[in-house]
Design a protein around this motif. Structure first.
Motif, PDB file in Angstrom:
ATOM      1  N   ARG A   1      -3.363  -3.047  -7.800  1.00  0.00           N
ATOM      2  CA  ARG A   1      -2.753  -4.202  -7.148  1.00  0.00           C
ATOM      3  C   ARG A   1      -1.328  -3.869  -6.675  1.00  0.00           C
ATOM      4  O   ARG A   1      -0.936  -4.169  -5.552  1.00  0.00           O
ATOM      5  N   ARG A   2      -0.561  -3.217  -7.550  1.00  0.00           N
ATOM      6  CA  ARG A   2       0.818  -2.900  -7.184  1.00  0.00           C
ATOM      7  C   ARG A   2       0.880  -1.816  -6.107  1.00  0.00           C
ATOM      8  O   ARG A   2       1.752  -1.853  -5.230  1.00  0.00           O
ATOM      9  N   LEU A   3      -0.027  -0.869  -6.149  1.00  0.00           N
ATOM     10  CA  LEU A   3      -0.050   0.155  -5.105  1.00  0.00           C
ATOM     11  C   LEU A   3      -0.399  -0.465  -3.755  1.00  0.00           C
ATOM     12  O   LEU A   3       0.188  -0.125  -2.724  1.00  0.00           O
ATOM     13  N   GLY A   4      -1.347  -1.392  -3.764  1.00  0.00           N
ATOM     14  CA  GLY A   4      -1.670  -2.074  -2.516  1.00  0.00           C
ATOM     15  C   GLY A   4      -0.482  -2.845  -1.979  1.00  0.00           C
ATOM     16  O   GLY A   4      -0.216  -2.873  -0.776  1.00  0.00           O
ATOM     17  N   LEU A   5       0.298  -3.471  -2.890  1.00  0.00           N
ATOM     18  CA  LEU A   5       1.471  -4.227  -2.497  1.00  0.00           C
ATOM     19  C   LEU A   5       2.520  -3.342  -1.836  1.00  0.00           C
ATOM     20  O   LEU A   5       3.155  -3.728  -0.854  1.00  0.00           O
ATOM     21  N   VAL A   6       2.704  -2.118  -2.356  1.00  0.00           N
ATOM     22  CA  VAL A   6       3.762  -1.251  -1.845  1.00  0.00           C
ATOM     23  C   VAL A   6       3.336  -0.539  -0.571  1.00  0.00           C
ATOM     24  O   VAL A   6       4.151  -0.327   0.334  1.00  0.00           O
ATOM     25  N   TYR A   7       2.074  -0.169  -0.487  1.00  0.00           N
ATOM     26  CA  TYR A   7       1.619   0.562   0.701  1.00  0.00           C
ATOM     27  C   TYR A   7       1.671  -0.300   1.960  1.00  0.00           C
ATOM     28  O   TYR A   7       1.922   0.199   3.062  1.00  0.00           O
ATOM     29  N   ALA A   8       1.437  -1.618   1.831  1.00  0.00           N
ATOM     30  CA  ALA A   8       1.353  -2.488   3.007  1.00  0.00           C
ATOM     31  C   ALA A   8       2.626  -2.471   3.849  1.00  0.00           C
ATOM     32  O   ALA A   8       2.566  -2.225   5.062  1.00  0.00           O
ATOM     33  N   PRO A   9       3.828  -2.724   3.272  1.00  0.00           N
ATOM     34  CA  PRO A   9       5.030  -2.726   4.119  1.00  0.00           C
ATOM     35  C   PRO A   9       5.394  -1.347   4.652  1.00  0.00           C
ATOM     36  O   PRO A   9       6.219  -1.237   5.562  1.00  0.00           O
ATOM     37  N   LEU A  10       4.794  -0.294   4.105  1.00  0.00           N
ATOM     38  CA  LEU A  10       5.053   1.049   4.617  1.00  0.00           C
ATOM     39  C   LEU A  10       4.142   1.392   5.783  1.00  0.00           C
ATOM     40  O   LEU A  10       4.189   2.508   6.308  1.00  0.00           O
ATOM     41  N   GLY A  11       3.290   0.435   6.179  1.00  0.00           N
ATOM     42  CA  GLY A  11       2.397   0.674   7.301  1.00  0.00           C
ATOM     43  C   GLY A  11       1.151   1.460   6.932  1.00  0.00           C
ATOM     44  O   GLY A  11       0.397   1.883   7.816  1.00  0.00           O
ATOM     45  N   ARG A  12       0.889   1.648   5.643  1.00  0.00           N
ATOM     46  CA  ARG A  12      -0.288   2.403   5.197  1.00  0.00           C
ATOM     47  C   ARG A  12      -1.377   1.408   4.806  1.00  0.00           C
ATOM     48  O   ARG A  12      -1.775   1.265   3.658  1.00  0.00           O
ATOM     49  N   GLN A  13      -1.850   0.692   5.838  1.00  0.00           N
ATOM     50  CA  GLN A  13      -2.734  -0.441   5.627  1.00  0.00           C
ATOM     51  C   GLN A  13      -4.066  -0.023   5.016  1.00  0.00           C
ATOM     52  O   GLN A  13      -4.593  -0.704   4.131  1.00  0.00           O
ATOM     53  N   HIS A  14      -4.599   1.091   5.469  1.00  0.00           N
ATOM     54  CA  HIS A  14      -5.917   1.515   4.963  1.00  0.00           C
ATOM     55  C   HIS A  14      -5.842   1.756   3.448  1.00  0.00           C
ATOM     56  O   HIS A  14      -6.710   1.291   2.693  1.00  0.00           O
ATOM     57  N   GLU A  15      -4.792   2.468   3.002  1.00  0.00           N
ATOM     58  CA  GLU A  15      -4.641   2.722   1.572  1.00  0.00           C
ATOM     59  C   GLU A  15      -4.394   1.429   0.815  1.00  0.00           C
ATOM     60  O   GLU A  15      -4.919   1.230  -0.300  1.00  0.00           O
ATOM     61  N   ALA A  16      -3.609   0.536   1.409  1.00  0.00           N
ATOM     62  CA  ALA A  16      -3.319  -0.734   0.754  1.00  0.00           C
ATOM     63  C   ALA A  16      -4.604  -1.514   0.501  1.00  0.00           C
ATOM     64  O   ALA A  16      -4.850  -2.016  -0.605  1.00  0.00           O
ATOM     65  N   LEU A  17      -5.444  -1.616   1.511  1.00  0.00           N
ATOM     66  CA  LEU A  17      -6.684  -2.391   1.367  1.00  0.00           C
ATOM     67  C   LEU A  17      -7.642  -1.753   0.368  1.00  0.00           C
ATOM     68  O   LEU A  17      -8.319  -2.456  -0.392  1.00  0.00           O
ATOM     69  N   LEU A  18      -7.715  -0.419   0.353  1.00  0.00           N
ATOM     70  CA  LEU A  18      -8.584   0.250  -0.627  1.00  0.00           C
ATOM     71  C   LEU A  18      -8.163  -0.112  -2.045  1.00  0.00           C
ATOM     72  O   LEU A  18      -9.002  -0.439  -2.898  1.00  0.00           O
ATOM     73  N   HIS A  19      -6.872  -0.047  -2.310  1.00  0.00           N
ATOM     74  CA  HIS A  19      -6.393  -0.361  -3.657  1.00  0.00           C
ATOM     75  C   HIS A  19      -6.598  -1.833  -3.991  1.00  0.00           C
ATOM     76  O   HIS A  19      -6.980  -2.173  -5.124  1.00  0.00           O
ATOM     77  N   LEU A  20      -6.347  -2.701  -3.045  1.00  0.00           N
ATOM     78  CA  LEU A  20      -6.474  -4.128  -3.320  1.00  0.00           C
ATOM     79  C   LEU A  20      -7.926  -4.529  -3.570  1.00  0.00           C
ATOM     80  O   LEU A  20      -8.213  -5.335  -4.469  1.00  0.00           O
ATOM     81  N   ARG A  21      -8.859  -3.970  -2.793  1.00  0.00           N
ATOM     82  CA  ARG A  21     -10.281  -4.282  -3.028  1.00  0.00           C
ATOM     83  C   ARG A  21     -10.733  -3.772  -4.381  1.00  0.00           C
ATOM     84  O   ARG A  21     -11.509  -4.426  -5.088  1.00  0.00           O
TER      85      ARG A  21
END
Length: 953
Positions: free
Chosen positions: A734-754
């Protein structure tokens, strides 16, 4: 070596005598006692090495069995002590029991090693060279073989044997020096030839050999000895001959009368000798002296500035190898003309290999003789000698350089009594208790001076060809002059090497000390001498500082590291500062020079048992973990609680009193906590790995340390997977998804959040599911898919309401208002945000109020009400500042700039915003804001600062 404190049993006369300078023996009335087996002999050897001091049971167990100690080892030690007491009967009361261990209580003449050291000291205090030579000879005659030879596999005894062997060689050198002073020469040549073959790194022996050869009428052989010494020092140790050895060489070439046998003492009155040429004992100046302009200017000004009205005493201190003597000698040569009655140099051997410090009595004898005072006029009492010394200086203008002082007590009797003379003192210890001295503490060289020093030694051509490599070498040497000189000397003596090759060797060695260690004049040897002079508790803390993972440390952390109270930790650290083994860059923070840190680590591995190193590391990790956890709970009281257990025994964590104190603690200790996390990851303490990631999370959010947060949570995720802890895995994703999103790493963010959502559903964690939906809303906001964002924000709000988490319901309502704003549903948006603000006020939730005000500002800006927008943004900014949340401050400042119609005010807000992003290493965000500075102010504010990230979701 300890010899008791005067309260032990007097074993002179008929008492037992302990012999360790050769095979271990205890003699009682000319009878050798039967001590028993190997372990009992080892136990006695350890007690004898610590005679008069407590030898702990743990030390005895470690030495007798090592890692294979049986469970009842402590009981067995008691049995061995009982047997040993029986062997020593009727003097079995020699060994007394102490709460921490055992003490061998003996008189000052009972142990041959103590007798040896006492005789050496009396030789150095002798009134004339003949007496000194006799006493040194008596001291050396005590030896029957190698010290503690049968115990070479016991580290404690091996170290004591090395110390005594070094003192033995020093006594040999002193005896030879005394015999040379009586006129000897030819008779010493054979012995000195053998000694230089066995100890080629001791240039004092080379100088003595050259003097003896010269007196034997063998001038050519004396010159050959110098050539041989220079070659050996360069090839084996990467060193040049010392200034003193170079001076002997010069005198041999010049047929200097001072190399001939000294004349017999005469009764010429001292005052009559004033007409003799002034004596200059200064070592040769350094041809490649570099840097120290400010320090040199101060010394030169104190030496010949305004007419002094009080004693002028300059005390130079600094860590080993920092160049104290080099600077003092260089300054003394520049000042010599201002002191026409003489320039005296005396090495006090405060930190000299194989030498005990010169006593004030012996020093006064040497100084008075240097002024021409006949031996028969020199008093036997120290106070009388000091008074005569001051009287002799009263009418003279003399420069006195007292080099390598051990402490203030050693030099205080040597100080002049008038202002006509100048005294320069060098010491590794800060002589703060030398009341009359001006203190000048030397630091390592700035880069430009370090490069100049290296270049001066190796030559301009080789250095100028590889400037980048030169800078890398001096950096690897920690800008320490001694290290730079050794590295440069090695390069100069190896024409096939390039500077780049040397730099690569320093890198590949792992620790530069490996490459910079060459004999007893190496960097490591210099540090070792400072370490050996410390008291026992200081040595232990110094070793443990080599275990500490962070770049610096404060008193509370040091207290946990060493399991001592904070007052004691502060005392020990300040003592290490005084000895220049620890630096204090700011009040309350302590650090080790890089090379000193490596030495401390090496000493810890060699001397500190592995179990104690592990316990020390556990204590300091627990200190950072428990203190960081307490601080994190203050930063966000809604942060889920975790069970850390009790801190390790001896660890007393800090408890920051409030939010501001917690942020201050994190700001100061952040790198230490990160270092602790890296160490526990490396050694496999998985629980501590994810717990540290958890405790750092809120601070990383507040300060915008996105990359540090990613590193911590990636490590925490891996640790949780190894432990099979699903709840922590869900939070890490959850926290990795939160941090990746504002860095523009949307694909990684969504993988972690799912993945986080699936794990939270699997364990029935409703609050965790709500958090994932909230962050998914943020992620889709960054992708500008506001309809998807609204769907997830609504799900988050419903789940938060279900579990009764009102504070996070506030955040979700605010997020829903933000989504409606961007979708153009301004009425719905305002309703959600105002509801969020009301709830936030009811709950005293400052964060929720700030978030809601940010979104109300965005609604006002989009509907053209810039005045209302700036009011809401201003209130939000005040809240973010109160929370010390620099990340959200930056976003709100961007929105304020966008809302301003005044271009100057807009640009000021954008500049502040960009600066805050830059401070957090968020360069892309900073660049986006800075792009506004090159275009006219926007006509419609579109920024929504709520596109931020959460503290806890």
């Amino acid at each position: 070596m300890g010899t008791g404190n005067g309260k032990g049993l007097d074993v002179g006369g008929d008492g037992p005598r302990f012999h360790v300078l050769g095979p271990l023996e205890v003699r009682l009335r000319d009878r050798v006692l039967d001590l028993g087996g190997t372990r009992i002999r080892t136990l006695l050897a350890l007690l004898t090495a610590d005679a008069g001091r407590v030898t702990s049971v743990g030390t005895l167990v470690e030495a007798l069995w090592g890692a294979d100690a049986p469970r009842d080892a402590h009981r067995t030690v008691r049995t061995y002590v009982s047997r040993l007491r029986h062997s020593l009967a009727p003097a079995d009361e020699l060994i007394t029991t102490h709460p921490a261990g055992y003490v061998l209580r003996v008189g000052p003449d009972a142990v041959d090693a103590a007798r040896f050291e006492a005789l050496v000291a009396s030789g150095r205090d002798a009134a004339d060279p003949a007496t000194a030579a006799e006493r040194f000879a008596l001291a050396l005659a005590v030896w029957r073989g190698d010290a503690y030879a049968e115990f070479a596999d016991i580290p404690r005894l091996r170290a004591e044997a090395a110390r005594l062997t070094g003192l033995r060689l020093g006594a040999v050198e002193d005896r030879v020096e005394a015999e040379l002073a009586t006129g000897a020469g030819r008779t010493l040549v054979e012995e000195l030839t053998e000694l230089t073959d066995r100890h080629p790194g001791h240039d004092r022996l080379w100088g003595q050999l050259m003097t003896a050869l010269y007196r034997a009428g063998r001038q050519a052989d004396a010159l050959y000895a110098f050539a041989k010494a220079r070659a050996v020092l360069a090839e084996r140790f990467g060193l040049d001959p010392s200034p003193r050895l170079v001076e002997v060489h010069r005198r041999v070439l010049a047929n200097d009368d001072r190399l001939t046998a000294p004349p017999a003492p005469t009764a010429v009155p001292v005052r009559a000798e004033r007409s003799c040429p002034a004596r200059n004992d200064l070592p040769g100046d350094i041809a490649d002296f570099a840097g120290r302009k400010g320090e040199l200017a101060r010394l030169l000004d104190s030496g010949h500035g305004t007419v002094p009205t009080a004693m002028v005493i300059e005390a130079l201190d600094g860590m080993a190898g920092v160049g104290k003597t080099t600077l003092a000698v260089h300054a003394a040569h520049r000042l010599a003309e201002h002191y026409p009655d003489g320039q005296l140099f005396l090495d006090l051997h405060g930190h000299t290999p194989s030498q005990v410090p010169v006593t004030p009595m012996a020093a006064l004898d040497l100084l008075l003789r240097a002024l021409g005072v006949p031996g028969e006029r020199i008093p036997a009492d120290q106070d009388a000698r000091a008074a005569l010394w001051r009287a002799e200086l009263a009418g003279r203008s003399v420069l006195v350089l007292l080099d390598n002082a051990a402490d203030a007590a050693q030099v205080r009797p040597l100080l002049p009594g008038t202002a006509r003379s100048l005294t320069l003192i060098t010491s590794r210890r800060r002589l703060v208790d030398l009341e009359t001295a001006r203190i000048l503490s030397l630091d390592v060289l700035p880069e430009a001076d370090a490069v100049a020093l290296f270049t001066g030694v190796v030559g301009d051509e080789r250095a100028d060809a590889e400037p980048d490599a030169v800078r890398e070498v001096v950096e690897r040497c920690g800008h320490l002059p001694l290290a730079i000189r050794i590295a440069a000397a090695r390069l100069r003596s190896r024409q096939a090497w390039t500077v780049r090759y040397l730099a690569d060797r320093l890198v590949e060695a792992g620790s530069p000390l490996t490459e910079l260690s060459a004999g007893d004049r190496s960097v490591a040897a210099a540090f070792a001498l400072s370490y050996q002079r410390l008291e026992t508790a200081q040595r232990r803390l110094f070793r443990l500082l080599g275990v500490h993972p962070g770049p610096d440390i404060d008193v509370p952390a040091a207290a946990a590291l060493a399991a001592v109270d904070r007052a004691e930790a502060g005392r020990l650290l300040e003592g290490l500062v005084d000895d220049h083994l620890v630096q204090q860059p700011v009040t309350g923070r302590y650090r080790l020079h890089d090379l000193v840190r490596r030495h401390a680590h090496t000493v810890a591995l060699a001397e500190e048992p592995e179990a104690e190193r592990e316990r020390a590391l556990r204590r300091v990790v627990d200190f950072y973990l428990h203190t960081a956890y307490a601080g994190s709970r203050l930063l966000d009281q809604q942060h889920p609680a975790i069970d850390l257990g009790e801190p390790a025994a001896g660890c007393v964590p800090d408890s920051p009193p409030d939010d501001a104190a917690a942020m201050a603690w994190f700001d100061t200790n952040h790198r230490c906590v990160l270092a602790a996390r890296a160490v526990v990851e490396e050694i496999g303490w998985d629980t501590a790995v994810w717990q540290l990631a958890w405790t750092l999370d809120n601070f990383h959010y507040r300060r915008g340390h996105l990359h540090d947060n990613i590193a911590s949570w990636r490590a925490g995720l891996a640790a949780a997977e190894r432990l099979g802890n699903v709840a922590v895995q869900a939070r890490a994703h959850r926290r990795l998804g939160l941090v990746y999103a504002p860095l523009g790493r949307q694909h990684e963010a969504l993988l972690h959040l799912r993945r986080s959502l699936a794990l939270s559903e699997r364990i029935g964690d409703t609050l965790g599911q709500a958090g994932v939906h909230f962050i998914l809303a943020l992620a889709w906001t960054h992708e500008e898919d506001d309809q998807r964002a609204l769907t997830h924000a609504t799900s988050a709000r419903n789940l938060y309401r279900e579990v009764g988490d009102t504070r996070w319901e506030v955040r979700a309502l605010s997020m829903m208002g933000s989504c409606h704003t961007r979708l153009g549903h301004h009425g719905e948006a305002r309703g959600y945000c105002e509801s969020a603000l009301v709830l936030g006020l009811e709950q005293g939730d400052v964060y929720g109020q700030a978030d809601s005000l940010d979104n109300l500002g965005a609604i006002a800006a989009r509907t053209g009400d810039r005045v209302q927008a700036l009011r809401h943004y201003g209130e939000a900014l005040d809240h973010w500042s109160h929370l010390d949340n620099t990340y959200r401050q930056a976003a709100t400042l961007t929105a304020i700039g966008d809302a301003h119609t005044d271009p100057d005010l807009a640009r000021a807000a954008w500049r502040r915003s960009a600066a805050l992003y830059r401070e957090r290493n968020l360069d892309e965000a900073a660049a986006r804001v800075e792009s506004r500075l090159t275009r006219p102010a926007v006509t419609t504010a579109m920024t929504n600062p709520a596109r931020g990230w959460s503290t806890r979701s």
